[in-house]
Design an enzyme around this catalytic site. Structure first.
Site, mmCIF file in Angstrom:
data_model
loop_
_atom_site.group_PDB
_atom_site.id
_atom_site.type_symbol
_atom_site.label_atom_id
_atom_site.label_comp_id
_atom_site.label_asym_id
_atom_site.label_seq_id
_atom_site.Cartn_x
_atom_site.Cartn_y
_atom_site.Cartn_z
ATOM 1 N N LYS A 35 40.079 14.695 72.861
ATOM 2 C CA LYS A 35 39.605 14.548 71.494
ATOM 3 C C LYS A 35 40.598 15.113 70.473
ATOM 4 O O LYS A 35 40.998 14.422 69.532
ATOM 5 C CB LYS A 35 38.272 15.286 71.394
ATOM 6 C CG LYS A 35 37.640 15.349 70.069
ATOM 7 C CD LYS A 35 36.287 16.017 70.228
ATOM 8 C CE LYS A 35 36.428 17.449 70.749
ATOM 9 N NZ LYS A 35 36.454 18.451 69.685
ATOM 10 N N THR A 36 40.983 16.353 70.665
ATOM 11 C CA THR A 36 41.893 16.989 69.717
ATOM 12 C C THR A 36 43.230 16.263 69.706
ATOM 13 O O THR A 36 43.844 16.052 68.666
ATOM 14 C CB THR A 36 42.116 18.460 70.089
ATOM 15 O OG1 THR A 36 40.855 19.050 70.323
ATOM 16 C CG2 THR A 36 42.811 19.199 68.978
ATOM 17 N N ASP A 220 36.374 16.719 62.703
ATOM 18 C CA ASP A 220 36.192 17.049 64.112
ATOM 19 C C ASP A 220 34.736 17.471 64.350
ATOM 20 O O ASP A 220 34.076 17.940 63.428
ATOM 21 C CB ASP A 220 37.144 18.202 64.455
ATOM 22 C CG ASP A 220 37.275 18.397 65.947
ATOM 23 O OD1 ASP A 220 36.837 17.506 66.699
ATOM 24 O OD2 ASP A 220 37.819 19.438 66.361
ATOM 25 N N GLU A 221 34.252 17.318 65.552
ATOM 26 C CA GLU A 221 32.886 17.751 65.902
ATOM 27 C C GLU A 221 31.860 17.208 64.908
ATOM 28 O O GLU A 221 30.998 17.945 64.410
ATOM 29 C CB GLU A 221 32.785 19.282 65.925
ATOM 30 C CG GLU A 221 33.819 19.976 66.794
ATOM 31 C CD GLU A 221 33.452 20.004 68.256
ATOM 32 O OE1 GLU A 221 32.555 19.228 68.671
ATOM 33 O OE2 GLU A 221 34.077 20.776 68.999
ATOM 34 N N GLN A 251 27.079 16.366 72.660
ATOM 35 C CA GLN A 251 27.443 17.777 72.520
ATOM 36 C C GLN A 251 26.950 18.373 71.209
ATOM 37 O O GLN A 251 27.471 19.380 70.734
ATOM 38 C CB GLN A 251 28.955 17.953 72.630
ATOM 39 C CG GLN A 251 29.478 17.655 74.023
ATOM 40 C CD GLN A 251 30.938 18.040 74.179
ATOM 41 O OE1 GLN A 251 31.276 19.222 74.176
ATOM 42 N NE2 GLN A 251 31.790 17.052 74.313
ATOM 43 N N ARG A 608 32.564 22.231 80.950
ATOM 44 C CA ARG A 608 33.657 23.181 80.731
ATOM 45 C C ARG A 608 34.484 23.352 81.996
ATOM 46 O O ARG A 608 35.607 23.807 81.970
ATOM 47 C CB ARG A 608 33.140 24.579 80.320
ATOM 48 C CG ARG A 608 32.404 24.684 79.011
ATOM 49 C CD ARG A 608 33.080 24.015 77.892
ATOM 50 N NE ARG A 608 32.564 22.662 77.729
ATOM 51 C CZ ARG A 608 33.172 21.721 77.018
ATOM 52 N NH1 ARG A 608 34.291 22.000 76.401
ATOM 53 N NH2 ARG A 608 32.666 20.510 76.919
#
Length: 732
Positions: A35-36, A220-221, A251, A608
């Site tokens: 994603k980043t 983001d997010e 998420q 994670r």
DNA sequence: CAGAGTGCCTTTTTT
DNA sequence: AGGCACTCTG
């Protein structure tokens, strides 16, 4: 210009997202799907392929950590820092706007940001002034109410009238709170966002300027945006600008503080011509871990839909361990950690996750006992600590003596003979005359309103602050030196040294840490909105948790809540306390939406893990002073059975496979009493008496027959391991 | 006025 | 269990 370096290292979907036309796009990025990376490459692409100046880009994140990481990675990819680009958190960028346009925003030039602690203090003070019953309207709930309103973009005037006296009381308090903030130039976190939004709505010229400036906005997010953040984004983007929203509806874990999952679910309806791209290939975890995650999240409704996959192998199964109690759970974790460490895994690659901060203590104790270094994220943050806030308050007071909040905080810290009585008088005069407490104190000194002893104490305090004001203004002193002197002059070090226990020691260390943080603070990057390094530092101290302070580079096990684990990854992960009532938390049972959020939280936790995931729970748990018997979490049952494996440390124990059974209550009782140490007459959970140590509870054992050792938690002596054939234990 | 001691209450997550 | 507000004592 050759732009291949931006696209080369990406997979097809990532490339599609990065090289998308300059239009609105929604990137549904599953956990671990890069994603980043996509965000950073997208920014580079926009600059190179469309020749957009960094000046016309804005990238918004939720945490300072994420903002820093993004900034760093852009720099890495492009080679130079993106001059003029706005990269920051929602709160940070809103703050920046308000500093730059304080007049248009209707603020005082020297407005201050309050953290939640300051906010609560203010609320309490208001309520006391109004003599409001704190048991009927608990200040914490008032704070919660106000924050929730602000998250929804509502001022007190917008809160609908209700027939319920309780809500009306809340609304009334909100009014008074607004008034007090206005008068004292104070802004809480929610106010930053609300005010920045209003600034845009009420200043068309300003709005036009920013809408023209920011050609493209990246977020983001996105699944964590709340109503006011969403509204602000829409205003900033306007009709001409475009937006890239990156997020994962699976998420979304901040609904409890106003995040609206609908924002991402309805994104395509609210923005025009949206290109939606799904990133589902996962580069992080093994097949089994993904299978577990996919299987779990399928139990939620209303998903945008996404299924993670990987082309690497399935890896090891997920291990589930049922601890006898929370101590046993912690011990098990430690054993696994030691095993992995001895095989060469560094401790930094291991993370222990839990639902709530209170759960960390038992694990910490165990880590200390085993002398394994650990680092704990979150909890009380650096700048939230009492001693730090006091030191900062001295600095604030030195800059502006009329800062009542700071004055209240430190006027008698360390104790200098200005008691509640005197402070009350000062407060009263200030209120009657509508002046600051400092001015009230000046009057007292002049008129001798108070007894000589108190007056002298006040006089001494004022001299102290005036001295500090000189220090702060000294042109040749660095920020670190200034704090060094302030701490020195206030006598904070000897004050905390006198405290008993290790607490005082830690506080002194923290103060030293503050000095070095101040020395290392670089102001040049934070731009022209801030008029002095000290003011910039004080603002930053409120907005930035300062999480990465101590021991960042020591090899240590990572402990954190599931919430703070989002965005991170670790080869070895322990998901602990996976029990009904705890995770999912019993608070989530009332509303259906909350349970889904807990499930997403679990999904975050599972994803994670890169190589190996352990899920642990305890059959009995002591938390907040009382013991409870929880059944294993429903989430464990929702994970496909074939990627799980139940661990039994001592394989002789025949333990009922409890995971698939709905009726746990009775069964737990059986488990509690059912673990007999093989070839002995002792079972787990038995109460025993030892001739020297007294009575205690059997909580663990090793070996069998004559070699068997049991661990007993004695009522007065703590826990001990005893060899059964030697120790004379009597079963009670 | 300061510091110790007592009793009460709260317990999810935090930018 | 731990934090906080309040009371009591020197």
């Amino acid at each position: 210009m050759d732009v291949s370096f931006i696209l080369d290292a990406l997979n097809d979907k990532q490339r599609e997202a990065v090289a998308a036309p300059l239009q609105n796009s929604l990137v549904l990025a599953g956990a671990g799907s890069g994603k980043t990376r996509v965000l950073v490459h997208r920014i580079a692409w926009l600059m190179h392929a469309y020749e957009l100046s960094p000046y016309s880009l804005m990238a918004v994140t939720f945490t300072n950590k994420a903002a820093r990481e993004m900034q760093g990675r852009i720099e890495q990819l492009v080679g130079v820092p993106p001059q003029g680009m706005w990269v920051g958190t929602f709160h940070g960028l809103a703050h920046r706007l308000l500093r730059a346009h304080w007049r248009d925003a209707g603020l005082k030039e020297n407005f201050q940001i309050m953290d939640s602690d300051d906010q609560l203090r203010l609320i309490k003070r208001i309520m006391r002034d109004m003599s409001i019953d704190e048991t009927r309207w608990p200040p914490k709930q008032v704070a919660w109410f106000i924050n929730a309103q602000k998250d929804e973009g509502r001022r007190a005037a917008h809160v609908p009238d209700s027939h319920d006296p309780f809500s009306n009381g809340m609304r009334e308090l909100y009014y008074h709170y607004e008034e007090a903030c206005e008068k004292n130039g104070l802004l809480d976190f929610g106010e930053l966002l609300l005010r920045a939004h209003e600034l845009m709505l009420t200043n068309p010229a300003l709005l036009r300027h920013y809408q023209q400036r920011f050609v493209h906005v990246l977020v983001d997010e996105f699944q964590d945006t709340n109503s006011i953040q969403y509204a602000w984004l829409r205003v900033m983007v306007g009709d001409q600008g475009t937006i890239t929203a990156v997020g994962d509806d699976d998420q979304s874990i901040y609904g409890w503080r106003g995040a609206k999952i609908e924002n991402i679910q309805n994104f395509t309806k609210h923005f025009s011509d949206v290109q939606t791209i799904r990133l589902e290939q996962n580069y992080r975890s093994t097949g089994n871990i993904l299978k577990a995650a996919n299987g779990l999240i399928r139990h939620n409704d209303d998903r945008l839909g996404k299924e993670l996959w990987t082309d690497s192998g399935s890896g090891e199964p997920i291990s589930v361990y049922a601890g006898f109690n929370e101590q046993d759970e912690a011990r098990f974790i430690l054993e696994v950690i030691k095993k992995w460490r001895d095989k060469g895994t560094s401790l930094t690659d291991m993370a222990i996750l839990y639902r709530s901060n209170a759960q960390s203590r038992v694990i910490e104790e165990c880590l200390v006992r085993e002398q394994i270094p650990y680092r704990i994220y979150g909890g009380h943050r650096f700048y939230d600590r009492l001693e730090i806030k006091n030191a900062l308050a001295y600095a604030r007071l030195a800059i502006d003596a009329n800062d009542d909040g700071a004055m209240e905080r430190v006027i008698n810290v360390p104790p200098r003979g200005i008691g509640e009585r005197s402070i009350g008088t000062i407060r009263e005069i200030a209120r009657d005359q509508g002046c600051s407490m400092w001015q009230a104190a000046e009057q007292i000194v002049v008129h001798g309103t108070l007894p000589a002893r108190a007056t002298n104490a006040i006089k001494a305090f004022m001299t102290l602050i005036q001295g500090m004001a000189q220090t702060v203004q000294a042109p040749d002193l660095g920020l670190g030196d200034v704090f060094e002197q302030i701490i020195q002059e206030a006598g904070l070090i000897p004050y905390h040294e006198k405290e008993k226990g290790e607490k005082g020691e830690a506080r002194v260390e923290n103060l030293q840490e503050l000095v070095s943080a101040a020395s290392g603070f670089s102001w040049s990057e934070t731009d022209e909105e801030f008029s002095s390094p000290m003011l910039a530092f004080l603002d930053q101290a409120v907005l930035d948790a300062g999480d990465a302070q101590a021991d960042e580079y020591q090899d240590s096990v990572q402990l954190m809540t599931l919430h703070s684990a989002k965005g991170l990854e670790f080869p070895l992960v322990f998901l602990t306390g996976v029990e009904e009532n705890l995770f999912p938390s019993k608070m989530s049972f009332e509303e259906p939406g909350r349970l889904a959020e807990e499930r997403r939280l679990c999904y975050v936790g599972i994803t994670r893990a890169m190589e190996k995931l352990y899920i642990t729970y305890a059959e009995s748990r002591r938390l907040h002073g009382s013991e409870s018997f929880n059944s294993p979490s429903r989430f464990i049952r929702e994970i496909p059975e074939d990627c799980l494996e139940e661990v039994r440390l001592r394989s002789q124990v025949a333990r009922p496979v409890s995971l698939q059974r709905p009726d746990y209550q009775a069964q737990n009782q059986r488990i509690m009493q059912g673990h007999q140490v093989p070839q002995t007459n002792i079972s787990m959970g038995d109460r025993v008496r030892h001739p020297i140590f007294g009575e205690g509870l059997v909580i663990n054992y090793e070996g069998q027959g004559p070699q068997a050792r049991v661990q007993v938690n004695f009522d007065t002596e703590g826990t001990k391991w005893l060899v059964l054939s030697f120790a004379k234990l009597e079963v009670l």
